[in-house]
Structure formats: structure tokens, C-alpha cells
Design an enzyme around this catalytic site. Sequence first.
Site, PDB file in Angstrom:
ATOM      1  N   GLU A 158      55.606  57.808  99.093  1.00 49.54           N
ATOM      2  CA  GLU A 158      56.745  56.875  99.063  1.00 49.54           C
ATOM      3  C   GLU A 158      56.321  55.415  99.269  1.00 49.54           C
ATOM      4  OE1 GLU A 158      59.404  58.665 101.956  1.00 49.54           O
ATOM      5  OE2 GLU A 158      59.561  60.505 100.801  1.00 49.54           O
ATOM      6  N   ASN A 199      52.997  60.497  95.688  1.00 45.22           N
ATOM      7  CA  ASN A 199      54.199  61.319  95.760  1.00 45.22           C
ATOM      8  C   ASN A 199      55.397  60.439  96.119  1.00 45.22           C
ATOM      9  OD1 ASN A 199      55.334  64.045  95.849  1.00 45.22           O
ATOM     10  ND2 ASN A 199      55.566  63.758  98.059  1.00 45.22           N
ATOM     11  N   HIS A 235      64.387  65.329  94.658  1.00 44.29           N
ATOM     12  CA  HIS A 235      65.595  65.495  95.486  1.00 44.29           C
ATOM     13  C   HIS A 235      66.788  64.992  94.674  1.00 44.29           C
ATOM     14  CE1 HIS A 235      63.410  66.659  99.053  1.00 44.29           C
ATOM     15  NE2 HIS A 235      62.617  65.606  98.924  1.00 44.29           N
ATOM     16  N   GLU A 264      59.134  68.603  95.812  1.00 49.06           N
ATOM     17  CA  GLU A 264      60.117  68.821  96.896  1.00 49.06           C
ATOM     18  C   GLU A 264      61.505  69.072  96.313  1.00 49.06           C
ATOM     19  OE1 GLU A 264      60.082  65.622  99.788  1.00 49.06           O
ATOM     20  OE2 GLU A 264      57.893  65.472  99.758  1.00 49.06           O
ATOM     21  N   ASP A 266      65.107  69.937  95.464  1.00 54.85           N
ATOM     22  CA  ASP A 266      66.375  70.530  95.906  1.00 54.85           C
ATOM     23  C   ASP A 266      67.500  69.764  95.221  1.00 54.85           C
ATOM     24  OD1 ASP A 266      66.397  68.217  97.534  1.00 54.85           O
ATOM     25  OD2 ASP A 266      66.083  69.336  99.384  1.00 54.85           O
TER      26      ASP A 266
HETATM   27  O1  9MR Z   1      62.280  68.050 105.493  1.00 53.84           O
HETATM   28  C1  9MR Z   1      61.725  67.117 106.381  1.00 53.84           C
HETATM   29  C2  9MR Z   1      62.587  67.028 107.626  1.00 53.84           C
HETATM   30  O2  9MR Z   1      62.529  68.249 108.371  1.00 53.84           O
HETATM   31  C3  9MR Z   1      62.139  65.855 108.494  1.00 53.84           C
HETATM   32  O3  9MR Z   1      63.012  65.722 109.582  1.00 53.84           O
HETATM   33  C4  9MR Z   1      62.127  64.595 107.639  1.00 53.84           C
HETATM   34  C5  9MR Z   1      61.726  63.382 108.421  1.00 53.84           C
HETATM   35  O4  9MR Z   1      61.610  62.255 107.622  1.00 53.84           O
HETATM   36  O5  9MR Z   1      61.226  64.767 106.575  1.00 53.84           O
HETATM   37  C6  9MR Z   1      61.658  65.771 105.694  1.00 53.84           C
HETATM   38  O6  9MR Z   1      60.786  65.870 104.586  1.00 53.84           O
HETATM   39  C7  9MR Z   1      60.662  64.716 103.763  1.00 53.84           C
HETATM   40  C8  9MR Z   1      59.275  64.731 103.175  1.00 53.84           C
HETATM   41  O7  9MR Z   1      58.313  64.812 104.196  1.00 53.84           O
HETATM   42  C9  9MR Z   1      59.035  63.517 102.296  1.00 53.84           C
HETATM   43  N1  9MR Z   1      60.050  63.368 101.287  1.00 53.84           N
HETATM   44  C10 9MR Z   1      61.429  63.449 101.753  1.00 53.84           C
HETATM   45  C11 9MR Z   1      61.638  64.717 102.580  1.00 53.84           C
HETATM   46  C12 9MR Z   1      63.102  64.862 102.976  1.00 53.84           C
HETATM   47  O8  9MR Z   1      63.469  63.827 103.828  1.00 53.84           O
END
Ligand code: 9MR
Length: 348
Positions: A158, A199, A235, A264, A266
Amino acid sequence: MRYGRIAAFLAVSLAVAGSTPADAHPRDDGSLRAAARGTGVRIGTAVDMSALAADAPYKQAVAREFDTVTPENVMKWEVVEPQPGVYDWTAADQLVDFARKNGQLVRGHTLVWHSQNPSWLTEAAYTPDQLRTLLRRHIFAEVGHFKGRVWAWDVANEVFNEDGTLRDTIWLRALGPGYIADAFRWAHQADPKAVLFLNDYNNEGVNAKSDAYFALVKQLRAEGVPVQGYGMQGHLGVQYGFPGTVLENVRRFDKLGVKTAFTEVDVRMVLPPDAAKVQAQAEGFGLLLRACLLAEHCVSYTVWGFTDKYSWVPGFFDGQGSATPLDENLQPKPAYDTLRETFQLAGR
Ligand code: 9MR
């Protein structure tokens, strides 16, 4: 490979849905994993380590349905180095062991990011030189610890804003844009065989953000920086509609010679679900998988959790959820069937 894959996919796409004979896949146990076999695309999921420890049906489903696993949280910096120089690999090692037992590959996530960093790192006033040393040490420690056991790494996560400018992070401020190339070089030195990815989210279609990635990948590769993959998180939300240029985008990265992956996926919705939203969700999952199957170097398609029982979505988006292919009781939704059927059509 590429044309075989596309031709097979298109040929059977024309067949009437549901006409596939039941015995077409003798080794087919009905799982996504079986359906993906032979397509060149691995099916993966993010794994919630608390659920893996406590919930047997969840654990069985991770083993049965997926070729690759990604730790949803336990390889992030705040988890692996809670105090400076004090490492905790326990949960991440458990996932890597689980994957080996089940013949799965691991996507490591993630090495340099603006989020989920330890407070000792973000709340202290380090000089740029110190921050650079800390980032280097982190990458060598983590990639080194998992050397030979992690297939692919989300090295930089990101790094761009929606408008294609670099995101304002502690790394950009202290080290300038060169921190991205440095992170890739260090990761490559620590494990030369791991496949190294950029990513991000909202970079699935052609837009300002993916344009910025395209330019960055081109530039880094021209400079000999070991960037080998472009990850699109995927997402999506049914209320926003879906990007129409995903295949075009994936293919332009194909042409740059990097691997691509959906990392990722969803597809959330405003609750409660209804038949139209559930159908739209299946289309969103299918759209990204089709783009992956039709691309030359798209190596994996990972869902960010496979059951609503453990999805991150309701905790982050008020009033939204139902974002995964299985419901809270691990029962398949149309999205699951779409994924399996799309793989089956491509794999025959
Ligand atoms: O799914 C993850 C969640 O459990 C955490 O609390 C969160 C914290 O930022 O991160 C989520 O995963 C993220 C991923 O690491 C990077 N891309 C976005 C995902 C969803 O927020």
C-alpha cells in the site's frame, strides 16, 4: 501454456453451465483446491491463527480447500518484533508448519507498511539513518527466519495513494522513495528464491493508482531491482460496482514480465444480504478469478478469509459484511460455487 489455458477456458465457457459430467474429475473431492488443480492458478486464503487453534471445522476447511495460506496478521512487524530486537515467531511458525503438513505454499505478508508497526518503532524519534538500519534489520530478520519456507512475500504494501502519489509514511518521510527499492533488494538478499511482490487495494483496474504501479515496476526492473510480482488485494463491495478493466490491467503487468496475483479478495455488501447482492457478490469473485485465469502469469488467487465467522469486514465497515464465500456456518454461498465452477471450466 497461456493459449492452452485460454482456449480451454473459452471452449468450456460456451458449454451450458452444469453440463460437466460428474466423473470429469476423478480426483475431485469437491474442493476449490481440487478444482484449481491444473489451471496454473493456486487458490489461497488468509488464515486467522486464533481460529485455526480453536475451531476444528475451520482448520479442516483451510487444509481441504486451499493450496496457499497467508497469515492475516501474524507476520506483521508489530507481532514478530514486539520489543526492539525481541522476536516472536511462534504463531507464524505454526502456520508455516501447518502449511508444510498440508502441502501448501505460504504467501508472506508483509514487510514494509504504514500500519501494524510496533509502537516502539512509530512512537520514538529515530533519525533517518536509524530508521533505515531498523528496516534493513527487520527485513533480514524476517525473510531470513523463513528462508526457503515462504514462497512469495508482499514486500511493500500500500505504498501509493488513490491519485498515484506516494503515500505519506514514516518510511517515505525519513528515507525518500528509495525505501521501496531498498526493501526489495534486502528481501532478495535474505532469500533469493522467494517471489517478491508489491501489493495494494483499488489497483485491480486501470486507474491512477495502478498507473503509478505500472510506472514503478517498469522503473525498478529497468534499474535491476528484484521486483517479481504485482499484487492486487481485491477488496470489492457490491454497492460500488466492479472495475471493468481488470483483465486489461493484469495483462499490461504480464507484458512487463512480472507475475501477478489477487491477494486478499473479498466482496462486501451493506447488510442484510438479499438475493441480488449475493448474486452480485458471486460475480465480483468470478470477475477477478477469470482475469487471473486469462492472464499469462497470474499465479494465485487468495481470499481474505473464507468464512463470515472470522471476516475483518464488519469490524471495519459499519453495517457491512457477508464478504466471504462461506457463511458463518461454513456453508457455501453462490460465490463459492462460482469460484469452483470457474476453476473447473479452466482446468479441464
Ligand atoms: O484482516 C486484517 C485485520 O485483522 C487487521 O485488524 C487489519 C489491520 O490493519 O489488517 C487486516 O488486513 C489488511 C491487510 O493486512 C492489508 N490489506 C488490507 C487488509 C484489510 O484491512
